[in-house]
Design a protein around this motif. Structure first.
Motif, short mmCIF file in Angstrom:
data_model
loop_
_atom_site.label_atom_id
_atom_site.label_comp_id
_atom_site.label_asym_id
_atom_site.label_seq_id
_atom_site.Cartn_x
_atom_site.Cartn_y
_atom_site.Cartn_z
N GLU A 36 -11.26 6.33 11.01
CA GLU A 36 -10.96 6.37 9.59
C GLU A 36 -9.84 5.38 9.28
O GLU A 36 -8.85 5.31 10.00
CB GLU A 36 -10.51 7.78 9.18
N ALA A 37 -10.02 4.64 8.21
CA ALA A 37 -8.97 3.72 7.80
C ALA A 37 -7.87 4.50 7.11
O ALA A 37 -8.13 5.29 6.21
CB ALA A 37 -9.54 2.65 6.87
N LYS A 38 -6.66 4.29 7.52
CA LYS A 38 -5.52 5.00 6.94
C LYS A 38 -4.92 4.14 5.84
O LYS A 38 -4.64 2.97 6.03
CB LYS A 38 -4.49 5.27 8.03
N GLU A 39 -4.75 4.75 4.68
CA GLU A 39 -4.16 4.02 3.57
C GLU A 39 -2.66 3.91 3.77
O GLU A 39 -2.02 4.84 4.23
CB GLU A 39 -4.44 4.75 2.25
N THR A 40 -2.13 2.76 3.42
CA THR A 40 -0.68 2.59 3.51
C THR A 40 -0.12 2.42 2.11
O THR A 40 -0.73 1.79 1.24
CB THR A 40 -0.33 1.35 4.35
N THR A 41 1.04 2.97 1.92
CA THR A 41 1.71 2.85 0.63
C THR A 41 2.53 1.56 0.62
O THR A 41 2.82 0.99 1.68
CB THR A 41 2.65 4.05 0.41
N PRO A 42 2.89 1.09 -0.57
CA PRO A 42 3.72 -0.12 -0.64
C PRO A 42 5.06 0.07 0.08
O PRO A 42 5.56 -0.86 0.72
CB PRO A 42 3.94 -0.34 -2.13
N LEU A 43 5.64 1.28 0.01
CA LEU A 43 6.90 1.54 0.69
C LEU A 43 6.72 1.41 2.21
O LEU A 43 7.56 0.83 2.89
CB LEU A 43 7.42 2.94 0.34
N GLU A 44 5.62 1.94 2.72
CA GLU A 44 5.36 1.85 4.15
C GLU A 44 5.18 0.40 4.58
O GLU A 44 5.65 -0.01 5.65
CB GLU A 44 4.12 2.66 4.49
N THR A 45 4.54 -0.39 3.75
CA THR A 45 4.35 -1.81 4.06
C THR A 45 5.71 -2.52 4.12
O THR A 45 5.96 -3.29 5.04
CB THR A 45 3.46 -2.47 2.99
N TRP A 46 6.57 -2.24 3.14
CA TRP A 46 7.91 -2.85 3.14
C TRP A 46 8.72 -2.39 4.34
O TRP A 46 9.44 -3.19 4.95
CB TRP A 46 8.65 -2.53 1.84
#
Length: 166
Positions: A36-46
């Motif tokens: 399953e592809a896990k969605e990442t939040t913008p905060l997690e990306t930063w």
């Protein structure tokens, strides 16, 4: 004092064996993701970007520390090589111990870097890989510290050893 000495020698034998077996076990495990592809939040990306820069900075610090120690060790060895000192072996051992201490510090920096890289949203496989890497570096550090302690004990002058016995 005999039971203490035998207990210490048993620990010195079992600890490295346990670390090696743990490393082999961790390296043999391979956990596949669920797909399953896990969605990442913008905060997690930063956070991943910031932690990536911090980890890279830590690796650079480790390289600078180790590189500086190697250059300093080579310079000290060359001074010893071209000097006419009769204490060449003892001084060479000092250079070796100094380099060993800095290598232990460099290993600590690289462990910190690996921990930073795994800090943000790790998968199970990331955690297993981190465990294997930290275990391997801990094993290296253990043997390095043990070698440094033995080298420092060898460097103690004989009169001090005689005074401590009396």
């Amino acid at each position: 004092m005999k039971p203490q000495a035998s207990r210490d020698s048993l620990i010195n034998l079992l600890l490295p064996l346990a670390l090696i077996l743990g490393l082999v076990l961790l390296l043999s495990l391979n956990i596949e993701g669920t797909g399953e592809a896990k969605e990442t939040t913008p905060l997690e990306t930063w956070l991943k970007v910031i932690v990536g820069y911090l980890a890279a900075g830590t690796e650079i610090a480790a390289a600078v520390v180790i590189g500086g120690a190697v250059i300093r060790g080579i310079a000290a060895y060359l001074r010893l090589l071209f000097s006419r000192s009769k204490q060449h072996f003892d001084a060479t051992e000092g250079v070796r111990l100094q380099l060993g201490r800095v290598l232990a510090l460099g290993l600590e920096f690289t462990v910190a870097s690996d921990i930073l890289r795994t800090a943000v949203a790790p998968t199970r496989q990331d955690i297993l890989n981190l465990g294997a890497i930290v275990l391997l570096r801990t094993l290296l550090n253990y043997f390095l510290e043990r070698e440094i302690q033995q080298g420092e004990q060898r460097r103690l002058p004989e009169p001090e050893l005689d005074r401590s016995i009396r």
